[in-house]
Design an enzyme around this catalytic site. Structure first.
Site, short mmCIF file in Angstrom:
data_model
loop_
_atom_site.label_atom_id
_atom_site.label_comp_id
_atom_site.label_asym_id
_atom_site.label_seq_id
_atom_site.Cartn_x
_atom_site.Cartn_y
_atom_site.Cartn_z
N CYS A 123 0.83 -1.50 -0.06
CA CYS A 123 -0.27 -0.11 0.13
C CYS A 123 0.90 1.31 0.11
O CYS A 123 0.38 2.43 -0.41
CB CYS A 123 -0.99 -0.06 1.31
N HIS A 263 -3.69 6.77 3.34
CA HIS A 263 -3.86 5.40 2.79
C HIS A 263 -5.46 4.93 3.42
O HIS A 263 -5.68 5.39 4.31
CB HIS A 263 -3.10 4.60 3.19
N ASN A 293 -9.91 -0.56 0.46
CA ASN A 293 -8.64 -0.62 0.34
C ASN A 293 -8.14 -1.06 -0.81
O ASN A 293 -7.90 -2.30 -1.18
CB ASN A 293 -7.81 -1.37 1.56
#
Ligand code: ACO
Length: 336
Positions: A123, A263, A293
């Site tokens: 990520c 994030h 996500n």
């Protein structure tokens, strides 16, 4: 240009001159997941903030999503494929181990002058790639760089594991970086990693350490495994610490920030980070309710949305902060 000559040139500022993003058409809601695993909308929404995510079509590869985001960023920047010197693509779900997905994108967007490579930082990949691009531009090696964060996590999610399958989605985000005389740009970046925590979030099989064979295919090793609670704690601690360091490097306070783009893993992580940095949630970009996500794409998609919805004005200070498998983390301060 020889290295000696480059060493004598002054460092250059690096601006983001265009952004783009792409998410697949298919929407998977929490109600859809209720039909697949023992879960419910209330649990997912209250524990994560996620309400729906996008899922790529079977024949839609990571490079397809990446190319669409890249073309949108090129249009926003007003540049053609031939102007791109370098493509850096961050992903943990490449089309293939070889060739790199960046090479496949090169062909799809007609950037045939560019050198191309992928990076892997889960990520955190998009910010790692921004920092690499910045180094190439400040050193006068390249002028125009396409950075892409993209993942098709649906291809490595175990759709029978409720601990993970409710969290993730597919998508791509891109940015064009270029030196702009008197331009605003990336002011400071901090990256960090802790390989001692590698097992908290991993895909154990499918690589050289554990190739998937006919014998072990049933062990489901080629899917994401995550220790959610531990990952959560490290995410908050490292995002806050790196954000504070980068603000310090930039000589700024959190009250100077017009926008924070974190994030998009979990609304509770975002809230905890915002609280510890003393930034009101109104100044924090959140879109995980719609996309979940999306790994390397998450902060890139959020950056594009912030750009297109006018959340950042020229001259604003913006903080990007990410965390992911590795473990890895990074923060950047940008003057928009
Ligand atoms: N639906 C219903 N119940 C569930 C579900 C679900 N989908 N998933 C887990 N549960 C249950 C568990 O089994 C557990 O039950 P038990 O108490 O009977 O054992 C209970 O809910 C609590 O589980 P926890 O894992 O402790 O729940 P938590 O509040 O920690 O939330 C979550 C889990 C959402 C995964 C959270 O820990 C989290 O967001 N972690 C961080 C994720 C992250 O940031 N990842 C980083 C980047 S990802 C990347 O790099 C690709």
């Amino acid at each position: 240009m020889t290295p000696q000559i480059k060493a004598n040139l002054p460092k250059r500022t690096v601006s983001i001159i265009g952004t783009g993003s792409y998410v697949p058409e298919k929407v998977m809601t929490n109600a859809d997941l209720e039909k697949m695993v023992e879960t419910n909308d209330e649990w997912i929404a209250s524990r994560t903030g996620i309400r729906e995510r996008r899922i790529a079509a079977k024949d839609e590869a990571t490079s397809d999503m990446a190319a669409k985001a890249a073309l949108a960023a090129m249009e926003d920047a007003g540049i053609k494929g031939e102007e791109i010197d370098l493509i850096i693509l961050a992903t943990i779900t490449p089309d293939h181990f070889m060739p790199s997905t960046a090479c496949l994108v090169q062909t799809k967007i007609g950037a045939m002058r560019a050198a191309c490579f992928d990076i892997s930082a889960a990520c955190s990949g998009f910010l790692y790639a921004i920092e690499i691009a910045q180094q190439f531009i400040t050193s006068h090696t390249y002028n125009t760089i396409l950075v892409i964060g993209v993942d098709k996590l649906s291809s490595i999610v175990n759709w029978k594991d409720r601990n993970t399958c409710v969290l993730f989605g597919d998508g791509a985000g891109a940015a064009i970086l270029r030196h702009r005389a008197h331009g605003h740009g990336v002011i400071a970046t901090r990256m960090g990693s802790n390989g001692n925590l590698a097992d908290l979030l991993s895909v154990p099989g499918g690589g050289s350490a554990c190739p998937i064979t006919a014998e072990n295919a049933h062990l489901e090793l080629n899917y994401i495994k995550m220790e959610g609670r531990e990952t959560f704690k490290h995410a908050v601690t490292n995002m806050v610490e790196s954000a504070k360091q980068v603000l310090d490097d930039a000589g700024l306070k959190s009250s100077d920030l017009a926008c924070v783009i974190p994030h998009q893993a979990n609304l509770r992580i975002i809230s905890a980070v915002a609280e510890r940095l003393d930034v009101p949630l109104e100044r924090v970009m959140v879109n995980l309710d719609r996309f979940g996500n999306t790994s390397a794409a998450a902060v890139a998609i959020a950056l594009d949305e912030a750009n297109r919805t006018g959340r950042m004005k020229v001259g604003d200070y913006v903080l990007l902060v990410v965390f992911g498998g590795g473990m890895t983390w990074a923060s950047s301060v940008i003057q928009w």
